[in-house]
Each structure stands twice: as C-alpha cells, then as structure tokens.
Design an enzyme around this catalytic site. Structure first.
Site, PDB file in Angstrom:
ATOM      1  N   SER B  49       0.885  -1.156   0.000  1.00 40.44           N
ATOM      2  CA  SER B  49       0.000   0.000   0.000  1.00 40.44           C
ATOM      3  C   SER B  49       0.927   1.212   0.000  1.00 40.44           C
ATOM      4  CB  SER B  49      -0.890  -0.027   1.243  1.00 40.44           C
ATOM      5  OG  SER B  49      -1.935   0.908   1.132  1.00 40.44           O
ATOM      6  N   GLU B  50       0.856   2.041  -1.045  1.00 37.71           N
ATOM      7  CA  GLU B  50       1.925   3.037  -1.226  1.00 37.71           C
ATOM      8  C   GLU B  50       1.891   4.137  -0.174  1.00 37.71           C
ATOM      9  OE1 GLU B  50      -0.403   2.477  -3.638  1.00 37.71           O
ATOM     10  OE2 GLU B  50      -0.951   4.345  -4.681  1.00 37.71           O
ATOM     11  N   ASN B  51       0.827   4.222   0.615  1.00 39.47           N
ATOM     12  CA  ASN B  51       0.847   5.172   1.727  1.00 39.47           C
ATOM     13  C   ASN B  51       1.701   4.688   2.893  1.00 39.47           C
ATOM     14  OD1 ASN B  51      -1.312   3.262   1.780  1.00 39.47           O
ATOM     15  ND2 ASN B  51      -2.223   4.337   3.508  1.00 39.47           N
TER      16      ASN B  51
END
Lengths: 226, 222, 226, 222
Positions: B49-51
């Site tokens: 999850s790129e966050n």
C-alpha cells in the site's frame, strides 16, 4: 537532554504568519495533526502555501470534510503542492476559478523533494514523469543512456505533523499508516511542531525504534479532541 | 455474431493467476483492487500500500478496525502477519527502485507503444497522479486492468493515446474482459482470448494494431 | 507470507562470482557480517569490487584484523569504494602499488549514492565536495545560485549485511550502531543476503519497528561464531 | 618575550564554552573529542556520532559495554537517555541538512578564506575523508580546533591552504591554544587571546592576515 517546549495548539499556530509555507502530514486525513489544523483554521491565517500529500475529502458536505479540507474550505491557501486533490471539490473549484494555484507532483517525487529539502541535497534525478506533462519546464539529464528529470527540493517555514508518541526530547514514533509523510516533513521544516497522541518522559522510548530523532523537532503539542 | 457483456470479474480473475508465490504486488484503486479476491489459496503474494506498508490485508470488522490503517484509497483495511510500516520515501523507494514484481493499474487509454493515460481528462478531471506515475515507472511489470470498451463502445486500447500520459512506454501486459495482451515492438500481442470472444472479433473491435501470438489460446475460467 | 530461504554462509557465498560487485555493511567492523565474510575469504573468490564504509582495521597484525580487513589481506578485490581506508595498511599498500583501485567518497555521499541505487534515482545533487578533489570529473549543477555536484547511484550484485533479528519473511531489525549502512545496502543489492543474530517466526516482529522490509531480502543466514 | 607551551586543554576548554543548552554538536576524532570533557554542567548538549546515533555518552565500563555501540572513531562508547539510532543516510541527512548547531574538526591547515585542509597529505597520508567533508559543508557553524603551531613551529593558520581542501569557505571559528578567531571577509579576526599570548605576538607568529577585533579581549580560564 534538554526538553523541547510543550505548548498549546493555539500558541503553536500563533507563530505562523500570513504567506508562510506549511507542510502538513497525513494521507487522506490519516496522520493529519487535526488539533493544529483546527487552531490554524480559527487563526484566520491566509495566503499560505500548503504542501501535503492530498487535500483531504470534501465532496460537498462540510461536516464530512476530512484531513486538511476544512482549512481549504476556509480559503487559507494561495497555493497547493500535492500529489492528489481529486477528492476535494473545493480545491478543484479554487483551481479552476484561478483563486489558488495547484502544483501536482507525483507522490514519490513529492516525498523525495521533501526529503531532499530536509537533508541538504540540491535535488535528484528521477525517471518518474519523463515524457509526461510533469516534464514541462524541467531539466532532463541523461545518465548512462537513460533520461531523468531534475527535481528540486522543498522546504517549509512550518511543518505540522502528528506522531503517536513524543518523548520530551522530541523523539517520535508513529501509528501504522499515519506515518506516511511525517518523518520527511519533520526533516524539511524550519520550525517543526508535533501533535503527539501521547507525550512521554525522556528515556522511555527504545533508542532502536525511534523513527524521527528529536533533533528535527522544535515544539510539542498534546493531541486534543479533534 | 458475438454478444459482448462487460465483465470485470474475468479481468480480476485472469490477472490473479499471473502471480507466483512470493510476489510483491501493488494493486491500484478501483478495478485492480478486485484482483486481490481471486488469488489462488496456495499463492501467497504480499500487497504493498503506497501510503506506507507491505502486507495489506482484508477489510476490517469491528474487532480489528484501526483508523490509522487505511489503503492507498484511504479505505480502512487490515495488515497480515509479517507486515511492516514505513514512510512515504521508503514506500516510493520500493516502487521506483524496481522492487515490486507487479503493479496493476486502471486505464483511460492504453496504446500499442505501451503508453498509458489514466490520471486526467483536461478540462474535466484533474485529480492529480497520486502514486500512479511512480508505479508505472518503477514496477518490474506493469499490468493494465480494464474493460475493453469505454461507454461509447470504443476500445480503450488505441493506436496512440490522445489523453495526457501517466507514463511513456511502461505497460507490459493488458488484461481486458476479452483477453490478455502483451505490448511488444509497437503492437498489442494477443496471448489469450476469453470466450465468447474470438481473436478475429477482438482484432475487429480494437483501435490498435494487434498481432495474434502463434501460441494464442483460449483461457478457460474454471 | 512466503518464507525466504534460510541457507548456510557457504551456500550463500557460492552464488557469488569472480568480478562481482559487493556491498558489505559495517563501520570499523561494527555491523560487518563476519560469518559471510569468513566464508567469502575461504571461497577464493577474487577480482571483486567492494563497496563498504571503510576497510576495517589492519595495522600490521593479521590476527587483530577487523571487519573486512581479512578479505583485503586475501587480495579478493580489484577495486574499493569507501569513505575511509586509513586504518587498513594493506589497502593503502595495494593502492600505492597499483594492485587495486581505490575510489574515496565522502561518507554522506556514499550513503546517498547507495540509497539512490536502491530507490531508482538517477543521482542527486550534493554540496559536499564542491571545490575539492572530489569534484574532479563530475558535473557541477547550479540550483538557485548554489553549486552542487551530481553524484551517481551505486548498486551491487550481492549485498551482505548483518541484522539483529530477521523474521522468516526477511523483515529486519538491527543492533545499535551496527545498523549504519545496512538498510541502504539492502535496498541496492540485486541479491541481498542477511546474516542474522537471531531468526524468528513471521509475526513476532512489531510492524512498527521493522527497519528493513522483507521485500529487500533474498536469503537469510544464521550468524555463527566469527 | 613570550614563552609558548603547547596546551590542548585550553582549546578544548574554550570551545566547550561556546555551546548553548540544547545544542546539537558533532565532535571530530582526536583533539575535538576532548571538548566533551569541559562542557559546563548546566549546559546539556547532544552529541551526534555520524555512524548512526544522537546522544553519545561516555566510555563504557564493564557493566554497560556493548560491542555494537562505538563512536565515529570506532571506539566503544555509551548512549545517554533520549538517544536514538538511525542509518547512515539519516545520519548524513542530519549533517548535510543543516540540523547540527556545531561541528568541531581538527586541522592540518586552515586559511583566511575559511578553507580547511585536514584529510590528506598527497603521497604521504591518503586515508579518505570519512564524514569530514559533509560535516564541514552541512553544520550551521564549523569550529576548527588546533594547536597554533605545527611541529616545525609554523602556524597552521595560513594565507592560503597548500594541501587538498576538505571544504571550501566553510570555516566559521578557529580556536587555537593562543586565542579564538572568526573568519570574516577574507581575514582571521582575533576575538580573544589566551595569556601569556598577546594580540601582537599572535599577529607576528601567524602566517595569515589577522584583524584584531575592536572588542578583542583576554579570555581568562578559571
């Protein structure tokens, strides 16, 4: 170790001036220092530049606005630097009407530009954005036959972040995906104000698991009810 | 005469079979997210999850809801055992550094040179690119997931993108509800078709040059 | 989550070929993966390039050599990229006699070049080294009136690092100042081999305190007696 | 007639009085390390060790010895309460990013343009610059700590460095065993002298242009 001043959100925000550049942590509201943003909203401060992953959520219902969206609704900013503003209709409106300027930056480039600002680099070469609109106005540098964009550092007058724990020396830990941009923005702020879920004594955080060293932190605010 | 019926599950189901055990994968928002539902039980992939984490899990129930754990769409989720959190610079270091085996992204237009447009429609929709440009540029393989036709009945696969590009020449694989394509030497190469579509019908109904792979076969959903 | 292969130091080293580029963690021997380096020494591998903070300690007494110094004494490298070699007399000798090439890099630049290699950047602009011998042969880029050197990324064929704990998914923690270059080198290796003081089950490390995510790790070796 | 006797403790003692409570400081190897012994008890500074932590403490005894805690010289040390560890990129991010209030470094030659040479003597000593170039470039204030004369009796302060530079124009303050100088507008500015030295004697015995500050005074060690 000397303790960092623990102040109220209002005292923290009182330092900020119209026109300042702010970095604010958070990703779709997760990790946003909401107490500080509330005080900022009440301060009437304006014409600021906001550097933030996104602009929070605002689809028409003010009472459901999240993250930095309430501050956007108060028209406190003349410029936004963000990777995504698609879920904030007010930012879109301000952009289309020309009331505010929007600089859209790929999220990885945004993170790295902030890190560059915080670590004294003059910029970096990234393959992201080559051959797209992001390339416009930027220097293209070729290294070993591959094209890169030269991206420049970002710094802030004030960085406002949320942490899970802050010890009184300013060492920080974060909570899950609320970490996101906060450790980077902490490096890049002329003045860094932390809203901590919990403030603990020096010596209670494990030196191995501190994420943001206290050297980057200037003021600590206890997180209140948002 | 073939009757086309939009079917997103075919797309998700086919893509889910691409991964090998141990692959690291980033799934974009929307249709790509569906892919996670169809990965075979004996294939363990790790979702990024790129966050800021690796080990994205399912939607939470009341017991394991944590407001500080959201996916890249801002939606509450959980993490699996072996997950870990990091900041956005590390997250995009993983992405841009070529450490992800696959990224799966949605499509407005994709062309036969491997160009993808999926982040804006000038004058209409200017939401920002989020992490999409980095994902396209950095992942080892880029998979586009899209229904074959737009709402006007035209293929989203085109000769040359007319919308602003998200990245240039980075697309490797396209899976639509008609078949699976590779992008190679300036053409779409049809590797598989999904019944009732046939290779000929796909070629006829796509705005782009399609080469039918010598080994092209029907993929049967079971 | 899939487990990473746990292999012996000898099995790990057997993958390396003459001429490969290695990154090895450690600062003056602290954080050096000594079991792997011992196996490398016994492998007879040669003509390699070594990227390492320093070259360990060797002042004339072989039995007191620390860090990577025993491998230097075995003449396994044709090139060294390091920030400091002053405490290894054998490296100095190889450099002066022309047996090996030495590229000296400011320590912060070395760290950042490795990070650039690992994170897909084409390089970065640093003020460090401007107006010194480090500037020779490098592109000088001026940003907002200030000169910077363009420094290029470093990558390795094999990265050998020491960790405190590795879970079987490859997530790592480190011990105190033994951390140094390891998290950066882990990002920049085509293949990354970790020598862990302790190997633990997946799920036993706190997701908040993992320093190196398992995605960067390919093989795990149990630390033996050095 | 003044009789000179080398005295490193004067240098360390004077520098130790420069810091304010709460300053973050990096002390180089050798003479600069001595500075840590003379910081007043009511001034709490945080020492950085560029190999990866803030909060460097004293030498360990048997009870608190940890082989994984060494200072930037590789010597075993301890950490104080509130310390934290990080990797080399963060460490030099702190340094290059201007987050350190002071760095104290040794000298081979320092000149009146603020250039410092302290890392190599061509053909003789080529150890590598370690972290010195970054420290000079990045710290808010650079303090040079050096005995006034080299072993040939010549001042280490010079008109123009002849040795390869560690950094160009970065030196702010020089403290020798004769006095304290600032580097300003291409001159050494004498701010304080240490008895028995007098300003005149210092000017006579230094290879460089010295301006005597109007407020120049004797610093008395107590």
């Amino acid at each position: 170790m000397k303790e960092k001043p623990i102040i109220t959100a209002e005292e923290a925000i009182a330092r900020i001036k119209d026109g300042d550049t702010l970095m604010v942590s958070g990703f779709m509201g997760v990790g946003t220092p909401l107490g500080l943003m509330k005080a900022l909203g009440e301060s009437g401060r304006k014409d600021m530049t906001l550097i933030c992953s996104d602009n929070g959520l605002f689809l028409g219902d003010e009472s459901a606005a999240t993250g930095v969206a309430p501050n956007v609704l108060k028209k406190q900013f003349k410029k936004y630097i963000a990777s995504h503003i698609g879920l904030n209709k007010e930012t879109q409106r301000q952009m289309l009407s020309g009331e505010a300027e929007v600089e859209l930056v790929p999220q990885g480039t945004l993170a790295e530009r902030i890190r560059s600002g915080g670590t004294g680099l003059g910029g970096f070469l990234t393959p992201t954005g080559v051959g797209t609109a992001v390339q416009e106005g930027k220097q293209v540098i070729t290294v070993e036959g591959k094209d890169y964009l030269l991206e420049l550092p970002l710094k802030s007058d004030y960085t406002l972040i949320r942490a899970a724990k802050a010890d009184k020396a300013g060492n920080l830990t974060y909570s899950a995906s609320a970490r996101n941009f906060a450790p980077l923005m902490a490096m890049a702020g002329e003045t860094v104000i932390v809203e901590a879920d919990e403030i603990v004594e020096i010596g209670t955080l494990d030196p191995e698991t501190v994420v943001t060293p206290g050297i980057f932190v200037h003021y600590i605010v206890q997180r209140g009810e948002a | 005469m073939i009757e086309y019926k939009e079917d997103k599950t075919k797309i998700a189901r086919r893509i889910a079979r691409i991964f090998k055990d141990g692959d690291y994968v980033n799934l974009g928002i929307g249709l790509p997210t569906l892919v996670g539902n169809y990965v075979p039980e004996d294939v363990h992939i790790v979702l990024q999850s790129e966050n800021g984490f690796l080990g994205l899990g399912e939607a939470p129930d009341e017991d394991n809801f944590n407001p500080d754990i959201v996916n890249a769409g801002g939606v509450p989720c959980t993490i699996i055992e072996g997950a870990c959190f990091f900041d956005s610079a590390v997250s995009f270091g993983i992405i841009r550094g070529g450490h992800l085996d696959y990224t799966v992204l949605g499509v407005l237009e994709v062309d036969q040179e491997g160009n993808l447009a999926n982040y804006m429609i000038p004058g209409k929709m200017v939401p920002g690119m989020g992490g999409a440009m980095d994902l396209l540029t950095g992942a080892k393989k880029v998979i586009c997931a899209t229904v074959h036709f737009d709402k006007h009945g035209k293929s989203k696969m085109v000769h040359s993108c007319s919308l602003p590009l998200t990245a240039k020449g980075e697309v490797d694989i396209i899976v639509t509800d008609l078949g699976m394509f590779e992008v190679r030497n300036g053409s779409f190469v049809l590797k598989e078709y999904f019944a009732p579509a046939t290779p000929e019908w796909i070629v006829e109904n796509t705005r782009g040059d399609i080469v039918i792979d010598p080994d092209c076969r029907e993929f049967v959903f079971i």
